[in-house]
Design an enzyme around this catalytic site. Structure first.
Site, PDB file in Angstrom:
ATOM      1  N   ASN A   3     -19.872 -32.914  34.211  1.00 27.21           N
ATOM      2  CA  ASN A   3     -19.115 -31.791  33.656  1.00 27.21           C
ATOM      3  C   ASN A   3     -20.030 -31.070  32.674  1.00 27.21           C
ATOM      4  OD1 ASN A   3     -17.368 -30.039  32.425  1.00 27.21           O
ATOM      5  ND2 ASN A   3     -16.127 -31.614  31.404  1.00 27.21           N
ATOM      6  N   LYS A  16     -19.564 -28.354  31.172  1.00 25.00           N
ATOM      7  CA  LYS A  16     -18.810 -27.618  30.142  1.00 25.00           C
ATOM      8  C   LYS A  16     -19.410 -26.217  29.948  1.00 25.00           C
ATOM      9  CE  LYS A  16     -17.622 -31.967  27.990  1.00 25.00           C
ATOM     10  NZ  LYS A  16     -17.023 -32.631  26.858  1.00 25.00           N
ATOM     11  N   HIS A  76      -8.523 -31.357  31.749  1.00 27.19           N
ATOM     12  CA  HIS A  76      -9.494 -31.948  30.810  1.00 27.19           C
ATOM     13  C   HIS A  76      -8.909 -31.893  29.405  1.00 27.19           C
ATOM     14  CE1 HIS A  76     -13.094 -32.489  28.398  1.00 27.19           C
ATOM     15  NE2 HIS A  76     -13.636 -33.051  29.454  1.00 27.19           N
ATOM     16  N   GLU A 122     -10.102 -31.034  26.707  1.00 26.62           N
ATOM     17  CA  GLU A 122     -10.405 -29.797  25.960  1.00 26.62           C
ATOM     18  C   GLU A 122      -9.474 -28.672  26.395  1.00 26.62           C
ATOM     19  OE1 GLU A 122     -14.598 -29.935  26.828  1.00 26.62           O
ATOM     20  OE2 GLU A 122     -14.709 -31.728  25.572  1.00 26.62           O
ATOM     21  N   GLU A 161      -9.892 -40.337  30.702  1.00 20.20           N
ATOM     22  CA  GLU A 161     -10.814 -39.941  29.647  1.00 20.20           C
ATOM     23  C   GLU A 161     -10.118 -40.069  28.294  1.00 20.20           C
ATOM     24  OE1 GLU A 161     -14.175 -37.358  31.305  1.00 20.20           O
ATOM     25  OE2 GLU A 161     -12.617 -36.008  30.605  1.00 20.20           O
ATOM     26  N   GLY A 188     -17.453 -37.085  23.964  1.00 17.62           N
ATOM     27  CA  GLY A 188     -18.436 -36.403  23.126  1.00 17.62           C
ATOM     28  C   GLY A 188     -18.617 -37.040  21.764  1.00 17.62           C
ATOM     29  N   SER A 212     -18.329 -40.548  26.863  1.00 18.40           N
ATOM     30  CA  SER A 212     -19.610 -41.054  26.350  1.00 18.40           C
ATOM     31  C   SER A 212     -20.271 -42.076  27.288  1.00 18.40           C
ATOM     32  CB  SER A 212     -19.447 -41.625  24.937  1.00 18.40           C
ATOM     33  OG  SER A 212     -19.013 -40.601  24.046  1.00 18.40           O
TER      34      SER A 212
HETATM   35  C1  PEP Z   1     -16.160 -35.038  29.432  1.00 16.14           C
HETATM   36  O1  PEP Z   1     -16.115 -34.052  28.720  1.00 16.14           O
HETATM   37  O2  PEP Z   1     -15.547 -35.058  30.512  1.00 16.14           O
HETATM   38  C2  PEP Z   1     -16.946 -36.176  28.943  1.00 16.14           C
HETATM   39  C3  PEP Z   1     -16.696 -37.351  29.465  1.00 16.14           C
HETATM   40  O3  PEP Z   1     -17.864 -35.922  27.958  1.00 16.14           O
HETATM   41  P1  PEP Z   1     -18.913 -36.971  27.321  1.00 16.14           P
HETATM   42  O4  PEP Z   1     -19.532 -37.741  28.460  1.00 16.14           O
HETATM   43  O5  PEP Z   1     -19.923 -36.110  26.612  1.00 16.14           O
HETATM   44  O6  PEP Z   1     -18.151 -37.840  26.416  1.00 16.14           O
END
Ligand code: PEP
Length: 252
Positions: free
Chosen positions: A10, A12, A96, A98, A168, A174, A213
């Site tokens: 992703n 973003k 997601h 976000e 998630e 993040g 992460s």
């Molecule tokens: C994401 O935004 O879907 C995600 C998993 O981000 P990160 O791997 O940076 O935590």
């Protein structure tokens, strides 16, 4: 039961056209030699035509990061499923955290988007996950249940034969804090169990990705758990070397 693992990047709202093409070239160079895992990249809308063109004859799956729940009309700034179809986009991230927590999408909005994506034959990577305070209050399962039920109630459980789910935890996205393999497995088993209550064969085939992460040094531990079928990767998907290493962890 034979679920093909998936590792999805992703991107973003990161990068430029030049850096996205460069990243893609580096991923493509190595992806051909990695068998047994579906590799996907979810690019910003504006770069999708270039990404789709570059990946025309590649096995890498191309995805968008969102779509509009309406098909056309006075929806300034939105992009519809049929517009994504024009570029043969294969998949789309929906719900997601976000989108849910920064842009205020409700579970009902996300469910409508899942429905419209499946109707357009674009595979949703449907994200669910709890915030830290919800986990601390023992509400993880209740939050996941509400997010899953919004889709089941609108579309029926059968839609999950065409959906990939990404768990998630918001507190892991993040932040550099990863759920332990056991914490992630517990929620993945819960999600698969929810579907199994209504349809055991759809549940057995459902691909469940973990996101939050994931890095080269923790991917293997997570992906080796029974109900974790790969990952949705944010930050680490922006470095070709790290992303490829994570892809390899899904098959080793
Ligand atoms: C994401 O935004 O879907 C995600 C998993 O981000 P990160 O791997 O940076 O935590």
């Amino acid at each position: 039961m034979s679920r093909v693992p998936m590792v999805a990047g992703n991107w973003k709202m990161n990068g430029s056209l030049a850096s996205s093409c460069d990243l893609l070239e580096k991923i493509e160079e190595q992806s051909d030699s990695i068998k047994g895992v579906d590799i996907a990249v979810f690019a910003p809308y504006i770069y999708l035509p270039a990404v789709c063109e570059k990946l025309k004859s590649s096995s890498i799956i191309t995805g968008a990061q969102n779509l509009c729940k309406y098909d056309s009309g006075a929806y300034t700034g939105e992009v519809s499923a049929s517009m994504l179809q024009d570029f043969s986009v294969d998949a789309v991230i929906l719900g997601h955290s976000e989108r849910r927590h920064v842009f205020g999408e409700s579970s009902a909005d996300v469910a409508e988007k899942v429905k419209i994506a499946v109707a357009a034959e674009i595979t949703p990577v449907f994200c669910v996950g709890e915030k830290l305070e919800e986990r601390e209050r023992g509400k993880t399962e209740a939050v996941i249940l509400e997010q899953m039920n919004a889709v089941i109630d609108l579309c029926g459980v059968e839609i999950f034969s065409k959906v990939i789910v990404a768990y998630e935890p918001v507190w892991a996205i993040g932040t550099g804090i990863t759920a332990t393999p056991e914490q992630a497995q517990e929620v993945h088993a819960y999600i698969r169990g929810l579907i199994a209550e209504q349809n055991s064969s759809i549940a057995a085939d459902l691909r469940l990705l973990y996101g939050g992460s994931v890095k080269p040094d923790n991917a293997k531990g997570l992906f080796s758990m029974n109900d974790i079928d790969g990952g949705l990767i944010g930050g680490a998907s922006l470095k070709a070397e790290d992303f490829i290493s994570i892809c390899k962890s899904a098959i080793d």
